[in-house]
Design a protein around this motif. Structure first.
Motif, mmCIF file in Angstrom:
data_model
loop_
_atom_site.group_PDB
_atom_site.id
_atom_site.type_symbol
_atom_site.label_atom_id
_atom_site.label_comp_id
_atom_site.label_asym_id
_atom_site.label_seq_id
_atom_site.Cartn_x
_atom_site.Cartn_y
_atom_site.Cartn_z
ATOM 1 N N THR A 29 2.906 -91.868 -20.846
ATOM 2 C CA THR A 29 4.421 -92.297 -20.752
ATOM 3 C C THR A 29 5.338 -91.204 -21.430
ATOM 4 N N TYR A 30 5.014 -90.145 -21.903
ATOM 5 C CA TYR A 30 5.643 -89.247 -22.725
ATOM 6 C C TYR A 30 6.212 -88.019 -21.623
ATOM 7 N N ARG A 31 7.555 -87.978 -21.933
ATOM 8 C CA ARG A 31 8.404 -87.309 -21.077
ATOM 9 C C ARG A 31 8.965 -86.223 -22.454
ATOM 10 N N GLY A 32 9.386 -84.959 -21.649
ATOM 11 C CA GLY A 32 10.058 -84.042 -22.525
ATOM 12 C C GLY A 32 9.166 -82.792 -22.619
ATOM 13 N N GLU A 33 9.571 -81.909 -23.428
ATOM 14 C CA GLU A 33 8.907 -80.651 -23.788
ATOM 15 C C GLU A 33 7.462 -80.844 -24.200
ATOM 16 N N LEU A 34 6.722 -79.856 -23.613
ATOM 17 C CA LEU A 34 5.139 -80.001 -23.977
ATOM 18 C C LEU A 34 4.702 -78.552 -24.188
ATOM 19 N N LEU A 35 4.111 -78.289 -25.186
ATOM 20 C CA LEU A 35 3.401 -76.959 -25.451
ATOM 21 C C LEU A 35 2.147 -77.019 -24.766
ATOM 22 N N ILE A 36 1.991 -75.698 -23.915
ATOM 23 C CA ILE A 36 0.640 -75.555 -23.431
ATOM 24 C C ILE A 36 -0.221 -74.844 -23.993
ATOM 25 N N HIS A 37 -1.347 -75.194 -24.349
ATOM 26 C CA HIS A 37 -2.590 -74.735 -25.277
ATOM 27 C C HIS A 37 -3.705 -74.205 -24.253
ATOM 28 N N ALA A 38 -3.991 -73.026 -24.392
ATOM 29 C CA ALA A 38 -5.141 -72.356 -23.474
ATOM 30 C C ALA A 38 -6.497 -72.540 -24.630
ATOM 31 N N SER A 39 -7.537 -73.506 -23.988
ATOM 32 C CA SER A 39 -8.855 -73.522 -24.571
ATOM 33 C C SER A 39 -9.222 -72.556 -24.942
ATOM 34 N N LYS A 40 -10.291 -72.512 -25.847
ATOM 35 C CA LYS A 40 -11.081 -71.384 -26.651
ATOM 36 C C LYS A 40 -12.043 -71.117 -25.410
ATOM 37 N N GLY A 41 -12.708 -72.178 -24.807
ATOM 38 C CA GLY A 41 -13.767 -71.821 -23.809
ATOM 39 C C GLY A 41 -13.201 -71.351 -22.529
ATOM 40 N N PHE A 42 -13.893 -70.654 -21.818
ATOM 41 C CA PHE A 42 -13.479 -69.871 -20.771
ATOM 42 C C PHE A 42 -14.767 -69.627 -19.510
ATOM 43 N N PRO A 43 -15.302 -70.827 -19.218
ATOM 44 C CA PRO A 43 -16.723 -70.991 -18.327
ATOM 45 C C PRO A 43 -16.739 -69.798 -17.274
ATOM 46 N N GLY A 44 -17.682 -69.235 -17.102
ATOM 47 C CA GLY A 44 -17.891 -68.280 -16.011
ATOM 48 C C GLY A 44 -17.335 -68.597 -14.835
ATOM 49 N N GLU A 45 -17.625 -69.910 -14.210
ATOM 50 C CA GLU A 45 -17.079 -70.449 -12.895
ATOM 51 C C GLU A 45 -15.739 -70.315 -13.002
ATOM 52 N N TYR A 46 -14.922 -70.219 -14.191
ATOM 53 C CA TYR A 46 -13.348 -70.227 -14.222
ATOM 54 C C TYR A 46 -13.089 -68.744 -13.958
ATOM 55 N N GLN A 47 -13.914 -67.897 -14.870
ATOM 56 C CA GLN A 47 -13.546 -66.873 -14.685
ATOM 57 C C GLN A 47 -13.690 -65.847 -13.291
ATOM 58 N N TYR A 48 -14.763 -66.629 -12.615
ATOM 59 C CA TYR A 48 -14.924 -65.828 -11.347
ATOM 60 C C TYR A 48 -13.792 -66.424 -10.457
ATOM 61 N N LEU A 49 -13.125 -67.671 -10.546
ATOM 62 C CA LEU A 49 -11.802 -68.002 -9.676
ATOM 63 C C LEU A 49 -10.646 -67.243 -9.987
ATOM 64 N N CYS A 50 -10.601 -66.334 -11.100
ATOM 65 C CA CYS A 50 -9.521 -65.459 -11.311
ATOM 66 C C CYS A 50 -9.704 -64.317 -10.318
ATOM 67 N N TRP A 51 -10.938 -64.022 -9.756
ATOM 68 C CA TRP A 51 -11.024 -62.816 -8.762
ATOM 69 C C TRP A 51 -10.788 -63.328 -7.395
ATOM 70 N N GLN A 52 -10.706 -64.544 -7.181
ATOM 71 C CA GLN A 52 -10.613 -65.107 -5.860
ATOM 72 C C GLN A 52 -9.156 -65.492 -5.627
ATOM 73 N N GLU A 53 -8.565 -65.649 -4.235
ATOM 74 C CA GLU A 53 -7.386 -65.927 -3.661
ATOM 75 C C GLU A 53 -7.179 -67.429 -4.109
ATOM 76 N N PRO A 54 -5.864 -68.170 -3.935
ATOM 77 C CA PRO A 54 -4.796 -67.455 -4.478
ATOM 78 C C PRO A 54 -4.638 -67.096 -5.752
ATOM 79 N N PHE A 55 -5.682 -67.373 -6.922
ATOM 80 C CA PHE A 55 -5.647 -66.992 -8.158
ATOM 81 C C PHE A 55 -5.379 -65.540 -8.606
#
Length: 147
Positions: A29-55
């Motif tokens: 129900t929250y609305r308004g400013e929201l900080l975005i935090h990048a998690s410490k974990g960065f699994p290999g399958e998500y790293q792989y996405l960075c090499w794929q389009e459109p990422f």
């Protein structure tokens, strides 16, 4: 201030304004400013996405890549405008949500399954310097002097 932790590359996509909808299994129900935090974990399958389009091309426009995505830090902020349940297929939902961005690549950045909740963002801002932070599940509070 409220914070939402996201795994990379989605955290960076949100704060550069390329991803204006974050799909979650839960609503807020929250609305308004929201900080975005990048998690410490960065699994290999998500790293792989960075090499794929459109990422790959979207991150490249912001001078970002798998090698320089910040981790374990608050990296920017957005305004959480709305939270809507997805009740129709992605194309119809995005049209109804009056997205400024075209349905693609927005559609490619998440799973718009019926029954999930779409958190609709605006006013994305990437911080010049990430602020180290541990992170947490769900929405959490962070004392931030830059407000």
């Amino acid at each position: 201030m409220k914070v939402l932790s996201l795994i990379q590359p989605w955290a960076s996509l949100v704060v550069i304004g390329a991803k204006q909808i974050e799909v979650r299994k839960w609503k807020t129900t929250y609305r308004g400013e929201l900080l975005i935090h990048a998690s410490k974990g960065f699994p290999g399958e998500y790293q792989y996405l960075c090499w794929q389009e459109p990422f790959k091309s979207v991150l490249k426009t912001a001078h970002l890549s798998v090698e320089n995505l910040p981790l374990g830090a608050v990296i920017g902020k957005v305004v959480l405008k709305d939270c809507k349940m997805i009740v129709d297929k992605p194309e119809e939902f995005l049209k109804e949500a009056e997205m400024i961005a075209p349905p693609s690549p927005e559609r490619d950045f998440d799973d718009y399954s019926v029954g999930k909740w779409a958190w609709i963002f605006s006013h994305a801002e990437l911080f010049k310097t990430p602020i180290p932070a541990k992170g947490a599940l769900r929405l959490w509070d962070f004392e931030w002097e830059g407000r």
